[in-house]
Write a protein that holds these residues in place. Structure first.
Motif, PDB file in Angstrom:
ATOM      1  N   GLN A  45       0.813  -1.046  -0.047  1.00 23.43           N
ATOM      2  CA  GLN A  45      -0.033   0.028   0.184  1.00 23.43           C
ATOM      3  C   GLN A  45       0.899   1.188  -0.192  1.00 23.43           C
ATOM      4  O   GLN A  45       0.468   2.392  -0.606  1.00 23.43           O
ATOM      5  N   GLN A 137      -3.209  -2.248   8.527  1.00 23.05           N
ATOM      6  CA  GLN A 137      -3.738  -3.583   8.158  1.00 23.05           C
ATOM      7  C   GLN A 137      -3.585  -4.510   9.414  1.00 23.05           C
ATOM      8  O   GLN A 137      -3.470  -3.907  10.561  1.00 23.05           O
ATOM      9  N   ASN A 162      -7.499  -1.662   6.555  1.00 25.41           N
ATOM     10  CA  ASN A 162      -7.675  -2.783   5.832  1.00 25.41           C
ATOM     11  C   ASN A 162      -7.725  -3.745   7.077  1.00 25.41           C
ATOM     12  O   ASN A 162      -6.642  -4.399   7.217  1.00 25.41           O
ATOM     13  N   VAL A 181     -11.842  -0.808   4.716  1.00 24.76           N
ATOM     14  CA  VAL A 181     -11.764  -1.326   3.384  1.00 24.76           C
ATOM     15  C   VAL A 181     -11.585  -2.864   3.896  1.00 24.76           C
ATOM     16  O   VAL A 181     -10.648  -3.313   4.260  1.00 24.76           O
ATOM     17  N   ASP A 251      -4.305  -4.315  -2.333  1.00 25.81           N
ATOM     18  CA  ASP A 251      -3.275  -3.268  -1.795  1.00 25.81           C
ATOM     19  C   ASP A 251      -3.114  -2.146  -2.866  1.00 25.81           C
ATOM     20  O   ASP A 251      -3.004  -0.839  -2.385  1.00 25.81           O
ATOM     21  N   ILE A 254      -6.402   0.227  -2.545  1.00 24.23           N
ATOM     22  CA  ILE A 254      -6.114   1.127  -1.291  1.00 24.23           C
ATOM     23  C   ILE A 254      -5.402   2.078  -1.411  1.00 24.23           C
ATOM     24  O   ILE A 254      -5.710   3.184  -1.186  1.00 24.23           O
TER      25      ILE A 254
END
Length: 303
Positions: A45, A137, A162, A181, A251, A254
């Motif tokens: 990301q 994440q 995420n 997300v 990824d 995002i």
């Protein structure tokens, strides 16, 4: 210098095996090709944000080994500030099996990613306050992720979570997330409801949005995505492209989404842009190297 986005998360070295199918239990199956390269949800990301021109810092840990050297080197080369990446233990690894249609099966070995602590965050909290966005994440200790969300809940910094791999998150923590997300399986885990249709994804998005009070996005792979906030619950179709390798596509989505948000674009514009960028990603082999750059976008390869 103000940092636009801080990504706090995992850095994994990916070992990607392309093969016709997964082996059966007890079977030795001959694969087609092997691809190695940088990965990890956090690093991916960060890479996409930087490739699109956002000032980006990466916060995480890698090992004192050649995999760690490769991960730090690759992020630095594309413009990510890696001065917040510490070296300790052994580097996390991702083992990915890619099928002919681009779908994949993935396992990770956490390694140094599991060694990130709350103290590490406290040491740099002043620098993090300068970020417009913090992306998180779940490939680092969950207590660290939840601490960051609580620590920045009342700040001007936007928190993007995420929730992957999916974890149980208390409702009071989720209320500190500005943008959640998840893919369909992660959304199903969080809501306890099966998601096999766009309508079911829309219903799950609404349920999650009622908890966060802000924006929720559910990605559905080649079926598209759902975006839900206080004003809308909208479906966005995926681009019809020939998928070669879907590794890192979520990824990439995002990273592109946050980049677009940083430009002050509407949610519709952000979703369409992220959809375009992730579509380009699946058309190339590998992870970060398949992510489109700002230069490629200017040439009209995506827009």
């Amino acid at each position: 210098m103000t940092k636009q986005v801080a990504v706090i998360g995992s850095l994994n070295y990916d070992i990607i095996v392309k093969q016709q199918r997964m082996p059966y239990k007890g079977e030795t199956f001959i694969a087609d090709t092997l691809v190695q390269g940088p990965g990890g949800k956090g690093a991916n990301q960060a890479a996409q944000c930087a490739k699109l021109g956002m000032p980006t810092i990466m916060v995480g840990k890698v090992g004192q080994d050649r995999f760690g050297d490769a991960l730090v080197g690759s992020l630095t080369a594309i413009g990510v500030d890696t001065s917040y990446v510490k070296r300790t233990g052994s580097t996390g690894l991702g083992i990915v099996h890619v099928m002919p249609d681009g779908d994949y099966y993935s396992s990770i070995i956490k390694g140094a990613n599991e060694l990130i602590t709350i103290q590490d965050i406290d040491e740099i909290v002043g620098d993090l306050m300068n970020a417009a966005f913090i992306i998180l994440q779940q490939e680092i200790p969950q207590q660290v992720t939840e601490y960051i969300i609580k620590r920045f809940k009342d700040s001007e910094t936007q928190i993007v979570l995420n929730n992957a791999p999916a974890c149980h998150i208390p409702s009071d923590v989720l209320r500190g997330v500005n943008l959640l997300v998840v893919n369909e399986s992660e959304a199903a885990f969080m809501t306890g409801k099966s998601i096999t249709t766009i309508e079911e994804a829309s219903s799950a998005g609404k349920k999650l949005q009622e908890i966060t009070g802000d924006t929720v996005i559910i990605t559905l792979g080649k079926e598209g995505s759902i975006a839900v906030n206080n004003e809308k619950n909208e479906y966005f179709a995926a681009k019809k492209v020939k998928a070669v390798d879907a590794t890192g596509a979520g990824d990439s989505f995002i990273g592109a989404l946050v980049y677009s948000l940083s430009k002050g674009q509407s949610l519709d514009e952000c979703m369409k842009f992220a959809t375009e960028v992730s579509a380009k990603t699946v058309m190339k082999e590998g992870g970060q190297e398949s992510f489109p750059t700002e230069k490629e976008l200017r040439k009209g390869l995506v827009r």
